[in-house]
Design a protein around this motif. Sequence first.
Motif, PDB file in Angstrom:
ATOM      1  N   CYS A   1      17.146 -29.141  56.494  1.00  0.00           N
ATOM      2  CA  CYS A   1      15.625 -29.421  56.211  1.00  0.00           C
ATOM      3  C   CYS A   1      14.505 -28.622  56.649  1.00  0.00           C
ATOM      4  O   CYS A   1      13.569 -28.415  55.786  1.00  0.00           O
ATOM      5  N   VAL A   2      14.864 -27.979  57.900  1.00  0.00           N
ATOM      6  CA  VAL A   2      13.825 -26.994  58.270  1.00  0.00           C
ATOM      7  C   VAL A   2      13.944 -25.665  57.229  1.00  0.00           C
ATOM      8  O   VAL A   2      12.869 -25.116  57.030  1.00  0.00           O
ATOM      9  N   GLU A   3      15.149 -25.470  56.933  1.00  0.00           N
ATOM     10  CA  GLU A   3      15.214 -24.295  56.028  1.00  0.00           C
ATOM     11  C   GLU A   3      14.522 -24.487  54.598  1.00  0.00           C
ATOM     12  O   GLU A   3      13.913 -23.581  54.010  1.00  0.00           O
ATOM     13  N   ASP A   4      14.556 -25.719  54.346  1.00  0.00           N
ATOM     14  CA  ASP A   4      14.037 -26.140  53.135  1.00  0.00           C
ATOM     15  C   ASP A   4      12.669 -26.028  53.311  1.00  0.00           C
ATOM     16  O   ASP A   4      11.807 -26.036  52.239  1.00  0.00           O
ATOM     17  N   ALA A   5      12.198 -26.566  54.225  1.00  0.00           N
ATOM     18  CA  ALA A   5      10.676 -26.492  54.398  1.00  0.00           C
ATOM     19  C   ALA A   5      10.201 -25.240  54.378  1.00  0.00           C
ATOM     20  O   ALA A   5       9.132 -25.173  53.874  1.00  0.00           O
ATOM     21  N   LEU A   6      10.809 -24.358  55.066  1.00  0.00           N
ATOM     22  CA  LEU A   6      10.376 -22.719  55.076  1.00  0.00           C
ATOM     23  C   LEU A   6      10.353 -22.274  53.573  1.00  0.00           C
ATOM     24  O   LEU A   6       9.594 -21.752  53.204  1.00  0.00           O
ATOM     25  N   ASP A   7      11.314 -22.548  52.755  1.00  0.00           N
ATOM     26  CA  ASP A   7      11.586 -22.180  51.390  1.00  0.00           C
ATOM     27  C   ASP A   7      10.143 -22.684  50.764  1.00  0.00           C
ATOM     28  O   ASP A   7       9.464 -22.045  49.915  1.00  0.00           O
ATOM     29  N   SER A   8       9.835 -24.015  50.868  1.00  0.00           N
ATOM     30  CA  SER A   8       8.827 -24.436  50.190  1.00  0.00           C
ATOM     31  C   SER A   8       7.575 -23.934  50.732  1.00  0.00           C
ATOM     32  O   SER A   8       6.671 -23.554  49.851  1.00  0.00           O
ATOM     33  N   LEU A   9       7.285 -23.341  52.112  1.00  0.00           N
ATOM     34  CA  LEU A   9       5.926 -22.900  52.578  1.00  0.00           C
ATOM     35  C   LEU A   9       5.944 -21.519  51.987  1.00  0.00           C
ATOM     36  O   LEU A   9       4.675 -21.044  51.628  1.00  0.00           O
ATOM     37  N   ARG A  10       7.075 -20.795  52.034  1.00  0.00           N
ATOM     38  CA  ARG A  10       7.066 -19.428  51.415  1.00  0.00           C
ATOM     39  C   ARG A  10       6.538 -19.439  49.826  1.00  0.00           C
ATOM     40  O   ARG A  10       5.912 -18.543  49.331  1.00  0.00           O
ATOM     41  N   TRP A  11       7.272 -20.436  48.840  1.00  0.00           N
ATOM     42  CA  TRP A  11       6.704 -20.569  47.709  1.00  0.00           C
ATOM     43  C   TRP A  11       5.278 -20.665  47.656  1.00  0.00           C
ATOM     44  O   TRP A  11       4.809 -20.053  46.812  1.00  0.00           O
ATOM     45  N   ALA A  12       4.659 -21.851  48.294  1.00  0.00           N
ATOM     46  CA  ALA A  12       3.283 -22.005  48.425  1.00  0.00           C
ATOM     47  C   ALA A  12       2.471 -20.711  48.646  1.00  0.00           C
ATOM     48  O   ALA A  12       1.500 -20.437  47.977  1.00  0.00           O
ATOM     49  N   GLU A  13       2.980 -19.791  49.525  1.00  0.00           N
ATOM     50  CA  GLU A  13       2.446 -18.837  49.763  1.00  0.00           C
ATOM     51  C   GLU A  13       2.355 -17.610  48.748  1.00  0.00           C
ATOM     52  O   GLU A  13       1.311 -17.095  48.614  1.00  0.00           O
ATOM     53  N   SER A  14       3.520 -17.673  48.208  1.00  0.00           N
ATOM     54  CA  SER A  14       3.903 -16.581  47.008  1.00  0.00           C
ATOM     55  C   SER A  14       2.683 -16.894  45.730  1.00  0.00           C
ATOM     56  O   SER A  14       2.407 -16.164  45.061  1.00  0.00           O
ATOM     57  N   ILE A  15       2.301 -18.100  45.487  1.00  0.00           N
ATOM     58  CA  ILE A  15       1.735 -18.550  44.505  1.00  0.00           C
ATOM     59  C   ILE A  15       0.190 -18.297  44.563  1.00  0.00           C
ATOM     60  O   ILE A  15      -0.602 -18.710  43.817  1.00  0.00           O
ATOM     61  N   GLY A  16      -0.202 -18.085  45.922  1.00  0.00           N
ATOM     62  CA  GLY A  16      -1.771 -18.289  46.011  1.00  0.00           C
ATOM     63  C   GLY A  16      -2.126 -19.044  47.211  1.00  0.00           C
ATOM     64  O   GLY A  16      -3.286 -19.134  47.443  1.00  0.00           O
ATOM     65  N   GLY A  17      -1.112 -19.673  47.897  1.00  0.00           N
ATOM     66  CA  GLY A  17      -1.570 -20.455  48.933  1.00  0.00           C
ATOM     67  C   GLY A  17      -2.348 -21.797  48.628  1.00  0.00           C
ATOM     68  O   GLY A  17      -2.117 -22.467  47.498  1.00  0.00           O
ATOM     69  N   LEU A  18      -3.176 -22.259  49.711  1.00  0.00           N
ATOM     70  CA  LEU A  18      -3.632 -23.723  49.491  1.00  0.00           C
ATOM     71  C   LEU A  18      -4.604 -23.831  48.291  1.00  0.00           C
ATOM     72  O   LEU A  18      -4.323 -24.723  47.564  1.00  0.00           O
ATOM     73  N   GLU A  19      -5.204 -23.051  47.776  1.00  0.00           N
ATOM     74  CA  GLU A  19      -6.038 -22.896  46.709  1.00  0.00           C
ATOM     75  C   GLU A  19      -5.182 -23.024  45.438  1.00  0.00           C
ATOM     76  O   GLU A  19      -5.628 -23.896  44.454  1.00  0.00           O
ATOM     77  N   ALA A  20      -4.170 -22.163  45.508  1.00  0.00           N
ATOM     78  CA  ALA A  20      -3.294 -22.487  44.262  1.00  0.00           C
ATOM     79  C   ALA A  20      -2.706 -24.055  44.104  1.00  0.00           C
ATOM     80  O   ALA A  20      -2.627 -24.713  42.906  1.00  0.00           O
ATOM     81  N   LEU A  21      -2.070 -24.401  45.440  1.00  0.00           N
ATOM     82  CA  LEU A  21      -1.679 -25.765  45.370  1.00  0.00           C
ATOM     83  C   LEU A  21      -2.584 -26.819  44.884  1.00  0.00           C
ATOM     84  O   LEU A  21      -2.239 -27.637  44.192  1.00  0.00           O
ATOM     85  N   LYS A  22      -3.803 -26.714  45.379  1.00  0.00           N
ATOM     86  CA  LYS A  22      -4.747 -27.684  44.983  1.00  0.00           C
ATOM     87  C   LYS A  22      -5.132 -27.582  43.300  1.00  0.00           C
ATOM     88  O   LYS A  22      -5.129 -28.609  42.679  1.00  0.00           O
ATOM     89  N   ALA A  23      -5.022 -26.613  42.994  1.00  0.00           N
ATOM     90  CA  ALA A  23      -5.509 -26.066  41.405  1.00  0.00           C
ATOM     91  C   ALA A  23      -4.311 -26.929  40.449  1.00  0.00           C
ATOM     92  O   ALA A  23      -4.759 -27.440  39.507  1.00  0.00           O
ATOM     93  N   ARG A  24      -3.065 -26.535  40.852  1.00  0.00           N
ATOM     94  CA  ARG A  24      -2.174 -27.123  40.111  1.00  0.00           C
ATOM     95  C   ARG A  24      -1.975 -28.629  40.221  1.00  0.00           C
ATOM     96  O   ARG A  24      -1.828 -29.278  39.248  1.00  0.00           O
ATOM     97  N   ALA A  25      -2.487 -29.262  41.374  1.00  0.00           N
ATOM     98  CA  ALA A  25      -2.546 -30.891  41.400  1.00  0.00           C
ATOM     99  C   ALA A  25      -3.408 -31.176  40.528  1.00  0.00           C
ATOM    100  O   ALA A  25      -3.401 -32.213  39.950  1.00  0.00           O
TER     101      ALA A  25
END
Length: 394
Positions: A257-281
């Motif tokens: 699960c830790v590895e999976d969490a790291l994968d999710s966090l790296r993906w979030a960083e790769s698309i533009g971080g928190l602002e990109a996450l909020k924009a998608r939602a």
Amino acid sequence: MDNQPVMPPAKPSRRPQRPYFSSGPCVKRPGWTPDALKGAFLGRSHRAAEGRARLHEVIMRSASLLGMPEGWQLGIVPASDTGAVEMILWAIAGQRGVDVLSFESFSGTWAQDLRDVLALDDLRVLEAPYGSLPDMTQIDWSRDVVLTWNGTTSGVCIPSVEAVPAQHEGLVICDATSAAFAMDLPWERLDVVTWSWQKALGGEAAHGMVALSPRAVQRLEEGSQRPLPKIFRLTNKKGLNEAIFRGDTINTPSMLCVEDALDSLRWAESIGGLEALKARARKNLALVEAWVAQRDWVAFLSATKETRSCTSICLKITAPWFEALDDAQRSAAIKKMTSLLEAEQAGYDLAGYRDAPAGLRIWGGATVEAEDIEALLPWLDWAYGCVAEEAMRA
């Protein structure tokens, strides 16, 4: 029934590529495959140097992505967001008066625990029905305040960061499990923030995170009024157990699960971080809003647009034939709709939460593609039409 017959629309031809709309555990990030876990630190102790390093990496990437202020402490704790909230309530609640907001299932659970289990002497429960928030002007911010930023089971969220005053004497304890990584959180106005990996990051269950302001750390170090089980202890004889906030977890975590969490966090960083996450939602919510605006049979459960969640998007059926049903009949009608959608592989896990009014719930967090929301909506029309036609014939 006297209502005019309803003809169901033609069955749509386009299905969502990923018809996963559960509000927890939520859909994985786009492009995820089990290959993302190939490098997991398995078969080794989580207390080995590399194990600790990966746990610490989850902490540091999470804090950075969320913009957590300098001086805060962030740790991984057992039992998902529920465990994170409970450990704080048991350790802190009761040292001064508490106001708790109760407006859906989980916020209601925190209120029930404070009232019936911890049996606080000085407790005020500010309640509201599903679809509404309690009157926040009634909160006494000189007391400790327990609030849920986004009601996962009602689709109702705190309307703005200004809802919490910049200055307050008590601690503000915020359950942010379906808000973190999707909504603005006023870190400078909060003292404890909790969440889990299984919501907006699409991670796996059973691990929670707790973030503590310096004021919250000070309160913890003053000592709990009650004995605590091991999995609730954030302090030791020296004060705050700082090892927990560097990656030494209280109990054994799943390194998969830790590895999976790291994968999710790296993906979030790769698309533009928190602002990109909020924009998608926000985009996902906007699609549902436009669709609802053109329908006369469905509406948002949230009473006002300002409190409408962009993650747990909760809908109610407003058609007269549906409103004339009793609770059991409404639940049965929703079950028919969601069963039709599942049989067609058009959408999974779309029923509202079991304690909520019978309705639909669409997870719209950042791991959901807008194209899949667009493809889902005509299927909702179709499933509703099928069930409505059957009801009219009854």
